[in-house]
Design a protein around this motif. Sequence first.
Motif, PDB file in Angstrom:
ATOM      1  N   ALA A  60       3.400  -6.385   0.808  1.00  0.00           N
ATOM      2  CA  ALA A  60       3.750  -5.755  -0.482  1.00  0.00           C
ATOM      3  C   ALA A  60       5.021  -4.911  -0.313  1.00  0.00           C
ATOM      4  CB  ALA A  60       2.597  -4.885  -0.981  1.00  0.00           C
ATOM      5  N   TRP A  61       5.152  -4.253   0.840  1.00  0.00           N
ATOM      6  CA  TRP A  61       6.356  -3.463   1.145  1.00  0.00           C
ATOM      7  C   TRP A  61       7.579  -4.388   1.217  1.00  0.00           C
ATOM      8  CZ3 TRP A  61       7.089  -1.003   6.698  1.00  0.00           C
ATOM      9  CH2 TRP A  61       8.314  -0.313   6.726  1.00  0.00           C
ATOM     10  N   LYS A  62       7.451  -5.473   1.997  1.00  0.00           N
ATOM     11  CA  LYS A  62       8.559  -6.408   2.192  1.00  0.00           C
ATOM     12  C   LYS A  62       8.971  -7.088   0.884  1.00  0.00           C
ATOM     13  CE  LYS A  62       9.735 -10.413   4.997  1.00  0.00           C
ATOM     14  NZ  LYS A  62       9.197 -11.446   5.889  1.00  0.00           N
TER      15      LYS A  62
ATOM     16  N   VAL B 202      -0.222  -1.902  -4.035  1.00  0.00           N
ATOM     17  CA  VAL B 202       0.814  -1.582  -5.020  1.00  0.00           C
ATOM     18  C   VAL B 202       1.919  -0.779  -4.334  1.00  0.00           C
ATOM     19  CG1 VAL B 202       1.247  -0.306  -7.177  1.00  0.00           C
ATOM     20  CG2 VAL B 202      -0.943  -1.455  -6.833  1.00  0.00           C
ATOM     21  N   PRO B 203       3.145  -1.292  -4.298  1.00  0.00           N
ATOM     22  CA  PRO B 203       4.222  -0.490  -3.707  1.00  0.00           C
ATOM     23  C   PRO B 203       4.632   0.667  -4.622  1.00  0.00           C
ATOM     24  CG  PRO B 203       5.047  -2.649  -4.417  1.00  0.00           C
ATOM     25  CD  PRO B 203       3.594  -2.610  -4.763  1.00  0.00           C
ATOM     26  N   VAL B 204       5.053   1.764  -4.013  1.00  0.00           N
ATOM     27  CA  VAL B 204       5.506   2.939  -4.766  1.00  0.00           C
ATOM     28  C   VAL B 204       6.987   3.136  -4.447  1.00  0.00           C
ATOM     29  CG1 VAL B 204       5.105   5.388  -5.232  1.00  0.00           C
ATOM     30  CG2 VAL B 204       3.205   3.940  -4.465  1.00  0.00           C
ATOM     31  N   PHE B 205       7.811   3.166  -5.489  1.00  0.00           N
ATOM     32  CA  PHE B 205       9.268   3.188  -5.310  1.00  0.00           C
ATOM     33  C   PHE B 205       9.862   4.567  -5.550  1.00  0.00           C
ATOM     34  CE2 PHE B 205       7.940  -0.973  -6.870  1.00  0.00           C
ATOM     35  CZ  PHE B 205       8.500  -1.822  -5.937  1.00  0.00           C
TER      36      PHE B 205
ATOM     37  N   MET C  64       6.063   4.152  -0.128  1.00  0.00           N
ATOM     38  CA  MET C  64       4.667   4.081   0.336  1.00  0.00           C
ATOM     39  C   MET C  64       3.996   2.937  -0.406  1.00  0.00           C
ATOM     40  SD  MET C  64       3.185   7.438  -1.628  1.00  0.00           S
ATOM     41  CE  MET C  64       4.658   8.420  -1.595  1.00  0.00           C
ATOM     42  N   VAL C  65       2.773   2.610  -0.009  1.00  0.00           N
ATOM     43  CA  VAL C  65       1.984   1.649  -0.781  1.00  0.00           C
ATOM     44  C   VAL C  65       0.608   2.259  -1.030  1.00  0.00           C
ATOM     45  CG1 VAL C  65       3.188  -0.365   0.191  1.00  0.00           C
ATOM     46  CG2 VAL C  65       1.012   0.372   1.202  1.00  0.00           C
TER      47      VAL C  65
END
Length: 151
Positions: free
Chosen positions: A78-80, A109-112, A120-121
């Motif tokens: 999810a990060w990538k 869920v990624p956090v931007f 973070m996720v």
Amino acid sequence: MLKEEKYQQILKAATEIVKGETNQIANLANLTALIHREMGFWWTGFYIVNGKELILGPFQGPVACTRIGFGKGVCGTAWKEKKTIIVPDVHLFPGHIACSSESNSEIVVPVFDQQANVKMVLDVDSTQYNCFDQTDANYLEKITALITSPA
Ligand code: SME
């Protein structure tokens, strides 16, 4: 109560939590408690980007693995890919990292930040198969967006 109604209540409470406190660790801790308790999930927590890996942050549920590499497991993927990943059956996800043998489905869920970098996720696990759908994704994205852009 419908899942959507529960999430609306959680979103409202989450907005108040984040509005009332500027410390990020405190907010992450309370958001995991809120989501976990209200939705009855198996594991709910954050993994925070630290260089080339994710490190375990505030969570609720059983003890979990502490470090996940970029692109590894559901969290690292999810990060990538910079997008929410719903896994109906974790046993079928190539490279899934099993922190708990009780977990059968998962959403990450990624956090931007403001520059669209993943900071973070949020990882949520369920003992049920196929627990997560687009409603979970929509609301968990709204809730986590409060962390970096408080309403
Ligand atoms: N299953 C995750 C690892 C974290 S635990 O589920 C808490 C993954 O594959 O990235």
